[in-house]
Design a protein around this motif. Structure first.
Motif, short mmCIF file in Angstrom:
data_model
loop_
_atom_site.label_atom_id
_atom_site.label_comp_id
_atom_site.label_asym_id
_atom_site.label_seq_id
_atom_site.Cartn_x
_atom_site.Cartn_y
_atom_site.Cartn_z
N ILE A 108 0.86 -1.19 0.00
CA ILE A 108 0.00 0.00 0.00
C ILE A 108 0.88 1.23 0.00
O ILE A 108 1.78 1.38 0.85
CB ILE A 108 -0.95 -0.02 1.21
CG1 ILE A 108 -1.93 -1.19 1.05
CG2 ILE A 108 -1.69 1.29 1.34
CD1 ILE A 108 -2.99 -1.28 2.11
N HIS A 129 -2.18 1.24 -5.99
CA HIS A 129 -0.94 1.46 -5.25
C HIS A 129 0.28 1.26 -6.13
O HIS A 129 1.31 1.92 -5.95
CB HIS A 129 -0.92 0.58 -4.00
CG HIS A 129 -2.04 0.88 -3.07
ND1 HIS A 129 -2.19 2.11 -2.47
CD2 HIS A 129 -3.10 0.13 -2.66
CE1 HIS A 129 -3.28 2.11 -1.72
NE2 HIS A 129 -3.85 0.92 -1.82
N SER A 185 -8.02 6.07 -2.03
CA SER A 185 -7.94 4.62 -1.90
C SER A 185 -9.25 4.02 -1.39
O SER A 185 -9.67 2.96 -1.84
CB SER A 185 -6.80 4.25 -0.95
OG SER A 185 -6.71 2.86 -0.77
N ARG A 234 -11.67 5.58 -6.12
CA ARG A 234 -10.96 4.90 -7.21
C ARG A 234 -11.80 5.03 -8.48
O ARG A 234 -13.02 5.22 -8.40
CB ARG A 234 -10.72 3.43 -6.88
CG ARG A 234 -9.84 3.22 -5.65
CD ARG A 234 -9.70 1.75 -5.32
NE ARG A 234 -8.91 1.56 -4.11
CZ ARG A 234 -7.93 0.67 -4.00
NH1 ARG A 234 -7.62 -0.10 -5.01
NH2 ARG A 234 -7.26 0.55 -2.88
#
Length: 268
Positions: free
Chosen positions: A141, A169, A210, A214
């Motif tokens: 991450i 990521h 995140s 997205r």
């Protein structure tokens, strides 16, 4: 409409429909045409809506009924962050819940910057997961201590577990195909979403992106050809796209939109 041909099973990640009851997630995924689902058995934040899936509980039974009725399987469960304080008192009940659902992997991330301690924790978790028929997958991450696929791969090889590549990521750390190939033989699953080329300016922005913004595959700048080429052509794909479009469309149409977008990306 003819669906693009592909050889990869496609699943719906729980973050795409965060807050939905796991049974509803299963039924929505099955109706949309997914091959499998992931389910969250540990909450990530204190504010998220969460369903306790302790084996034998009414919610666990309802979820198992939905899996049996639809024929879908749970491949992966989530989510624990190895922060240096986590112990087996936390992960054993989570493993039991995952095994009850039939999961084969358990996603973890790492915020612990003490590498020897992190490796020890990951090894202990991996050892405890084995009797449940589960293997941890370490997700790199971009804003955590383990942020790149080479880092995750080195730790996973040492601990005896696997790696979970994530397109967002990978994009945010400017990963290369060579980076992705380090994890190719340790990746039982690959998560996809899309993302803008430019990263949010600060940590708060990256967290929000995140967890809530997205992009639908094909709507951003991720080079899926380069990213996916590093992994076996039959590696399962999990579509992880928390996006406000869900509220506009509703869970069923949103899930179908994500599946169609994933198929189009794979066809390319």
């Amino acid at each position: 409409m003819t669906e693009p041909a592909h050889n990869r099973p496609i699943g719906l990640a729980p973050l795409s429909l965060l807050g939905a009851h796991p049974a509803d997630l299963v039924e929505t995924a099955a109706a949309a045409g997914y091959d499998f689902v992931g389910i969250r058995v540990v909450p990530v934040t204190a504010t998220e809506k969460f369903t306790d899936l302790t084996p034998g509980s009414p919610d666990a039974r309802r979820t198992l009924d939905a899996l049996r009725a639809t024929g879908l399987r749970v491949r992966d469960v989530e989510f624990l962050v190895l922060d240096g304080t986590l112990t087996r008192e936390t992960w054993l009940p989570a493993l039991e819940a995952g095994a009850n659902l039939g999961a084969s992997t358990f996603t973890v991330a790492a915020s612990d910057t003490d590498q020897p301690r992190l490796l020890h924790t990951l090894q202990a978790f991996t050892d405890d997961a084995r009797p449940f028929g589960i293997t941890p997958t370490l997700e790199a991450i971009s804003y955590q201590a383990v942020s790149t696929l080479p880092q995750a791969t080195d730790l996973a090889r040492a601990a005896g577990c696997w790696v979970l590549p994530d397109a967002l990521h990978f994009q945010r750390v400017q990963g290369t195909v060579a980076d992705a190939r380090t994890a190719a033989d340790l990746s039982p699953l690959v998560q996809i979403c899309d993302a803008r080329a430019a990263a949010p300016e600060d940590l708060a922005g990256r967290l929000h992106e995140s967890r809530a913004e997205r992009l639908v595959p094909g709507d951003g700048d991720v080079d899926f050809t380069a990213f996916l080429s590093a992994f076996p052509a039959t590696a399962p794909i999990s579509v992880e796209v928390p996006n406000p479009l869900r509220e506009e469309l509703g869970d069923g149409p949103f899930a179908r939109r994500l599946l169609q977008a994933a198929r189009e990306v794979l066809a390319r």
